[in-house]
Design a protein around this motif. Sequence first.
Motif, PDB file in Angstrom:
ATOM      1  N   ASN A 217       0.872  -1.196  -0.290  1.00 45.77           N
ATOM      2  CA  ASN A 217      -0.077   0.086   0.040  1.00 45.77           C
ATOM      3  C   ASN A 217       0.854   1.400  -0.025  1.00 45.77           C
ATOM      4  OD1 ASN A 217      -2.574  -1.441  -0.192  1.00 45.77           O
ATOM      5  ND2 ASN A 217      -2.574  -1.388   2.208  1.00 45.77           N
ATOM      6  N   LEU A 218       1.986   1.235   0.701  1.00 49.52           N
ATOM      7  CA  LEU A 218       2.813   2.477   0.870  1.00 49.52           C
ATOM      8  C   LEU A 218       3.548   2.535  -0.606  1.00 49.52           C
ATOM      9  CD1 LEU A 218       4.295   4.580   2.445  1.00 49.52           C
ATOM     10  CD2 LEU A 218       6.005   2.777   2.866  1.00 49.52           C
ATOM     11  N   LEU A 219       4.034   1.648  -1.087  1.00 50.12           N
ATOM     12  CA  LEU A 219       4.647   1.604  -2.521  1.00 50.12           C
ATOM     13  C   LEU A 219       3.543   2.162  -3.604  1.00 50.12           C
ATOM     14  CD1 LEU A 219       6.912   1.212  -4.606  1.00 50.12           C
ATOM     15  CD2 LEU A 219       6.193  -0.926  -4.737  1.00 50.12           C
TER      16      LEU A 219
ATOM     17  N   LYS B   8      -6.409   8.018  -4.038  1.00 50.62           N
ATOM     18  CA  LYS B   8      -5.949   6.616  -4.165  1.00 50.62           C
ATOM     19  C   LYS B   8      -6.381   6.121  -5.525  1.00 50.62           C
ATOM     20  CE  LYS B   8      -5.615   5.184   0.424  1.00 50.62           C
ATOM     21  NZ  LYS B   8      -6.160   4.064   1.815  1.00 50.62           N
ATOM     22  N   LYS B   9      -5.300   5.354  -5.989  1.00 55.35           N
ATOM     23  CA  LYS B   9      -5.454   4.762  -7.205  1.00 55.35           C
ATOM     24  C   LYS B   9      -5.141   3.183  -6.915  1.00 55.35           C
ATOM     25  CE  LYS B   9      -6.266   8.402  -9.463  1.00 55.35           C
ATOM     26  NZ  LYS B   9      -6.620   9.118  -8.440  1.00 55.35           N
ATOM     27  N   HIS B  10      -5.918   2.362  -7.870  1.00 55.78           N
ATOM     28  CA  HIS B  10      -5.777   0.764  -7.308  1.00 55.78           C
ATOM     29  C   HIS B  10      -5.404   0.336  -8.990  1.00 55.78           C
ATOM     30  CE1 HIS B  10      -7.917   1.404  -3.871  1.00 55.78           C
ATOM     31  NE2 HIS B  10      -8.971   1.701  -4.448  1.00 55.78           N
TER      32      HIS B  10
ATOM     33  N   VAL C 175       0.914   4.106 -12.181  1.00 56.14           N
ATOM     34  CA  VAL C 175       0.112   3.481 -11.117  1.00 56.14           C
ATOM     35  C   VAL C 175      -0.407   2.113 -11.448  1.00 56.14           C
ATOM     36  CG1 VAL C 175      -0.464   5.284  -9.822  1.00 56.14           C
ATOM     37  CG2 VAL C 175      -1.789   5.055 -11.775  1.00 56.14           C
ATOM     38  N   GLY C 176      -0.281   1.705 -12.646  1.00 55.80           N
ATOM     39  CA  GLY C 176      -0.536   0.567 -13.264  1.00 55.80           C
ATOM     40  C   GLY C 176      -2.185   0.194 -13.671  1.00 55.80           C
TER      41      GLY C 176
END
Length: 250
Positions: A2-4, A199-201, A59-60
Motif C-alpha cells: 500500500n505504501l508503494l 488513491k488509485k488501484h 500506477v498500473g
Amino acid sequence: MNLLQNLRTLLFYLALCLSAVVWCVASILVGPFLSFRGRYRFVAQRWCRAAVWLARTIVGIDYRISGLEQVPERPCVILANHQSTWETFFLTAQFEPMTQVLKRELLHVPCFGWAIRLLKPIAIDRDNPKEALRQVASQGLERLQQGVWVLIFPEGTRAPVGEPGKFSRSGAALAASAGVPVLPIAHNAGSFWPRLGWKKHPGTIDVVIGPPMWLEGEGPRAVAALNQRAEAWVQAQVRELEAQLPAPRS
C-alpha cells in the motif's frame, strides 16, 4: 504494498500536474494559430493520451476496449457513464475532434480553463437547467454539423460505483434533432480510479462500445424511449463489468 502504491500515486499526480502546466502554457501560445482539428490534437488529444499513459506506467491502471467496430464513420452523440476522471482523458484521446458538455466554472481555472476555451466546449450553468438544455441543443447541433463528436455524461456528475445516476434526455434530444445516432459507451473506471480521494488501484479498466442507437418514431416519447434504451444498455454493461471484479476496495 500500500505504501508503494501510495508513493506511485503521488508521483503520478506530480507528473500529471507538471505536464498539465507545460501543456496549457504551450497550448495558449500555439493553439490560436492552429486549425480547430490541429488545435484539438495539440491541446487536448496528446495531453490526454499522455495522462492515460502516465496512469498505466506509474500506477498500473491499464485498459482494454471492445466494440471499436461499432463506431460510426460520421460523428454523433456519445453517451457514457461517469465514474472518474479517467474516462474523460480516455474518450478525449479516442475520438477526434470532440467537444463535451462541462460546467462553466472550469473555464475560469487559470491556464487550464484558458486552454479548454480553445476547444469550443459546451460550457453550461448547472444552476439554470432550462438554459443549459437549450445551450446543449443549439451548440451541440452546431458542433455536429461541423463534423465534431459531442460527448455527454448524461448522469450529470460522477456517480459512485454501484450507484448509477439517472440519464438526462439532453443527449438523446440532441441526437434526434441532428438526425444522428447516440453511441453508448460503458466502463468500470471507478473501480480503479475512485471518484473521491486520491488513491488509485492497479488493474485493467474495461471499456465497451455499444451499437449506435437511432431515434424510432417522432416526438418527446420517441426521444425518451431512445434515452431509456441507451441508459438500460450502459447500466447493464456496467453491472456486468463490475460483477466480474473482486470485492470493492476501500
